[in-house]
Write an enzyme that holds these catalytic residues in place. Structure first.
Site, PDB file in Angstrom:
ATOM      1  N   SER A 143       0.600  32.152  -7.950  1.00 46.66           N
ATOM      2  CA  SER A 143       0.112  31.815  -6.344  1.00 46.66           C
ATOM      3  C   SER A 143      -0.149  33.025  -5.038  1.00 46.66           C
ATOM      4  O   SER A 143       1.253  34.151  -5.555  1.00 46.66           O
ATOM      5  CB  SER A 143       0.778  30.777  -5.193  1.00 46.66           C
ATOM      6  OG  SER A 143      -0.111  30.425  -4.386  1.00 46.66           O
ATOM      7  N   TYR A 156       7.302  24.413  -2.804  1.00 49.25           N
ATOM      8  CA  TYR A 156       5.697  25.117  -3.719  1.00 49.25           C
ATOM      9  C   TYR A 156       6.122  27.014  -3.617  1.00 49.25           C
ATOM     10  O   TYR A 156       6.830  27.226  -4.769  1.00 49.25           O
ATOM     11  CB  TYR A 156       4.687  24.680  -2.822  1.00 49.25           C
ATOM     12  CG  TYR A 156       3.121  25.734  -3.166  1.00 49.25           C
ATOM     13  CD1 TYR A 156       3.024  24.469  -5.238  1.00 49.25           C
ATOM     14  CD2 TYR A 156       3.120  26.418  -3.485  1.00 49.25           C
ATOM     15  CE1 TYR A 156       1.563  25.522  -5.507  1.00 49.25           C
ATOM     16  CE2 TYR A 156       1.526  26.724  -3.296  1.00 49.25           C
ATOM     17  CZ  TYR A 156       1.213  26.288  -4.975  1.00 49.25           C
ATOM     18  OH  TYR A 156      -0.065  26.934  -5.412  1.00 49.25           O
ATOM     19  N   LYS A 160       6.780  28.947  -7.139  1.00 46.10           N
ATOM     20  CA  LYS A 160       5.887  30.433  -7.067  1.00 46.10           C
ATOM     21  C   LYS A 160       6.959  31.259  -7.784  1.00 46.10           C
ATOM     22  O   LYS A 160       6.310  32.520  -8.061  1.00 46.10           O
ATOM     23  CB  LYS A 160       4.754  30.297  -6.332  1.00 46.10           C
ATOM     24  CG  LYS A 160       4.053  29.102  -6.461  1.00 46.10           C
ATOM     25  CD  LYS A 160       3.234  28.522  -7.491  1.00 46.10           C
ATOM     26  CE  LYS A 160       2.314  27.253  -8.110  1.00 46.10           C
ATOM     27  NZ  LYS A 160       2.194  27.254  -9.205  1.00 46.10           N
TER      28      LYS A 160
HETATM   29  N1  LIG Z   1      -6.121  25.354  -5.095  1.00 45.86           N
HETATM   30  C1  LIG Z   1      -5.903  26.445  -4.433  1.00 45.86           C
HETATM   31  O1  LIG Z   1      -5.531  26.890  -3.686  1.00 45.86           O
HETATM   32  C2  LIG Z   1      -4.417  26.737  -5.382  1.00 45.86           C
HETATM   33  C3  LIG Z   1      -3.373  28.238  -4.734  1.00 45.86           C
HETATM   34  C4  LIG Z   1      -2.919  28.910  -5.788  1.00 45.86           C
HETATM   35  C5  LIG Z   1      -2.584  28.598  -6.719  1.00 45.86           C
HETATM   36  N2  LIG Z   1      -2.615  27.010  -7.337  1.00 45.86           N
HETATM   37  C6  LIG Z   1      -2.665  26.739  -8.425  1.00 45.86           C
HETATM   38  O2  LIG Z   1      -3.106  27.250  -9.458  1.00 45.86           O
HETATM   39  C7  LIG Z   1      -2.629  25.838 -10.600  1.00 45.86           C
HETATM   40  C8  LIG Z   1      -3.663  24.836 -11.210  1.00 45.86           C
HETATM   41  O3  LIG Z   1      -4.201  24.034 -10.254  1.00 45.86           O
HETATM   42  P1  LIG Z   1      -5.583  23.111  -9.332  1.00 45.86           P
HETATM   43  O4  LIG Z   1      -5.759  24.021  -8.153  1.00 45.86           O
HETATM   44  O5  LIG Z   1      -6.285  24.037 -10.418  1.00 45.86           O
HETATM   45  O6  LIG Z   1      -5.084  22.038  -9.475  1.00 45.86           O
HETATM   46  P2  LIG Z   1      -5.336  21.220  -9.408  1.00 45.86           P
HETATM   47  O7  LIG Z   1      -5.144  20.088  -9.247  1.00 45.86           O
HETATM   48  O8  LIG Z   1      -7.330  20.760  -9.458  1.00 45.86           O
HETATM   49  O9  LIG Z   1      -5.727  21.426 -10.981  1.00 45.86           O
HETATM   50  C9  LIG Z   1      -3.894  21.220 -11.694  1.00 45.86           C
HETATM   51  C10 LIG Z   1      -4.073  19.896 -13.247  1.00 45.86           C
HETATM   52  O10 LIG Z   1      -2.490  20.837 -13.650  1.00 45.86           O
HETATM   53  C11 LIG Z   1      -2.251  18.309 -13.872  1.00 45.86           C
HETATM   54  N3  LIG Z   1      -1.229  18.558 -13.914  1.00 45.86           N
HETATM   55  C12 LIG Z   1      -0.484  18.483 -12.586  1.00 45.86           C
HETATM   56  N4  LIG Z   1       1.530  18.143 -13.399  1.00 45.86           N
HETATM   57  C13 LIG Z   1       0.856  17.883 -14.505  1.00 45.86           C
HETATM   58  C14 LIG Z   1       1.924  17.396 -15.488  1.00 45.86           C
HETATM   59  N5  LIG Z   1       3.058  17.509 -15.194  1.00 45.86           N
HETATM   60  N6  LIG Z   1       1.815  18.227 -17.063  1.00 45.86           N
HETATM   61  C15 LIG Z   1      -0.043  18.752 -17.420  1.00 45.86           C
HETATM   62  N7  LIG Z   1      -0.312  18.682 -16.358  1.00 45.86           N
HETATM   63  C16 LIG Z   1      -0.039  18.908 -14.730  1.00 45.86           C
HETATM   64  C17 LIG Z   1      -2.982  17.459 -13.025  1.00 45.86           C
HETATM   65  O11 LIG Z   1      -3.847  16.538 -13.626  1.00 45.86           O
HETATM   66  C18 LIG Z   1      -4.721  19.278 -12.618  1.00 45.86           C
HETATM   67  O12 LIG Z   1      -5.468  18.402 -13.780  1.00 45.86           O
HETATM   68  C19 LIG Z   1      -1.517  25.292 -10.513  1.00 45.86           C
HETATM   69  O13 LIG Z   1      -0.482  25.425 -10.973  1.00 45.86           O
HETATM   70  C20 LIG Z   1      -1.571  25.777  -8.621  1.00 45.86           C
HETATM   71  O14 LIG Z   1      -0.670  25.349  -7.729  1.00 45.86           O
HETATM   72  C21 LIG Z   1      -3.461  26.511  -6.561  1.00 45.86           C
END
Ligand SMILES: NC(=O)c1ccc[n+]([C@@H]2O[C@H](COP(=O)([O-])OP(=O)(O)OC[C@H]3O[C@@H](n4cnc5c(N)ncnc54)[C@H](O)[C@@H]3O)[C@@H](O)[C@H]2O)c1
Length: 277
Positions: A143, A156, A160
């Site tokens: 991230s 968090y 990261k």
């Molecule tokens: N959305 C943002 O703004 C953003 C920004 C930077 C980084 N990220 C990173 O992107 C990645 C994906 O997140 P997203 O934004 O798509 O969120 P999201 O909640 O839409 O998707 C995350 C997925 O991870 C799954 N998950 C959670 N715990 C789990 C576990 N123990 N085992 C397997 N699966 C699990 C959830 O069920 C979900 O489907 C994450 O690592 C998040 O930190 C997101």
């Protein structure tokens, strides 16, 4: 990995948001895809949606906190598709805002998924990537919070930063073996990340209350980049073997400020006696 057609990708957090979009991008590029997620129902719906035009996408329910479960998912991927070439350790959650006020359970939950999930994915899949000699690629989702410490979410951010560190180390280690590494570093993306608590497991006790930053965070996420745009950059990074996948140019001043901060401190040591090559 220039030629992705017919190759296999494994993506965690694949039922939602960025992971699902990465799965779509890979499948669209002709890859076979195994989506892994802890949420069975959304995963099933995602796989169902692929069935019409992209049938080479399958799903496995998997909790990335549990190494045995990740190993099982790895075995199922090989059983389904023969080999694995690209692994995306993407599943992640946010945890609470703040740092010293976060409960130990909250810390544990975030570290177990965001950090140990990546460690488990690398440990279970790396031997499989090495085994076939066709090269491979690992994408670890960090991230901008892996570079910027003032996001307001201490656990968090810690998780990261760790993902960035592990991935940079891995990249150096694996390059001679023909395995690339990319670190995905998005800013705000419109996914369900602000509802991470939906997956809070009972074994960590009572879920912590939504903190003061929760609503502001949810709004930034709602107005964030489309996951498909992030996934397109991931696809390109895998094809071109790019280490850093930055997505949000507007965050550059924050990054520059941070780099300036430690360069300023470091320069106080004075000029080096000898320049190291
Ligand atoms: N959305 C943002 O703004 C953003 C920004 C930077 C980084 N990220 C990173 O992107 C990645 C994906 O997140 P997203 O934004 O798509 O969120 P999201 O909640 O839409 O998707 C995350 C997925 O991870 C799954 N998950 C959670 N715990 C789990 C576990 N123990 N085992 C397997 N699966 C699990 C959830 O069920 C979900 O489907 C994450 O690592 C998040 O930190 C997101």
């Amino acid at each position: 990995m220039r030629d992705l057609v017919g190759k296999t990708a494994f993506v965690t957090g694949g039922a939602s948001g960025i992971g699902l979009a990465i799965g779509r991008a890979f499948a669209g590029a002709g890859m076979r895809v195994m989506l892994a997620d802890i949420e069975a129902k959304p995963l099933e719906q995602a796989i169902e949606a692929f069935k019409g035009n992209l049938p080479e996408v399958r799903g496995v329910v998997c909790d990335v906190r549990d190494y045995a479960d990740v190993e099982r998912a790895a075995r199922m991927t090989v059983e389904a598709f023969g080999k694995v070439h690209v692994v995306c350790n993407n599943a992640g959650v946010t945890g609470s805002a703040g740092t010293d006020n976060i409960s130990l359970q909250d810390w544990q939950w975030v570290i177990d998924i965001n950090l140990m999930g990546v460690v488990h994915g690398v440990k279970a899949f790396l031997p499989l990537l090495k085994a076939h000699g066709e090269g491979g690629h690992i994408v670890n989702t960090a991230s901008m919070a892996g570079f910027l410490s003032d996001t307001g979410f201490g656990a968090y951010t810690a998780s990261k930063f760790a993902v960035v560190g592990i991935s940079e180390a891995l990249s150096t280690e694996l390059e001679p073996q023909g395995i690339g590494v990319s670190i995905l570093c998005p800013g705000w993306v419109a996914t369900r990340i602000s509802e991470s608590r939906r997956n809070w497991p009972n074994e960590y006790g009572v879920p912590p209350p939504r903190g003061p930053l929760a609503e502001r965070f949810a709004e930034l996420v709602r107005n964030g980049m489309a996951p498909g745009d992030v996934a397109a950059l991931v696809l390109k990074a895998v094809q071109n073997n790019e280490l850093y996948v930055f997505t949000h140019p507007d965050m550059r001043p924050w990054l520059e400020k941070r780099v300036d901060r430690f360069l300023t401190a470091y320069r106080k040591l004075g000029a080096p006696q000898e320049m190291l090559e």
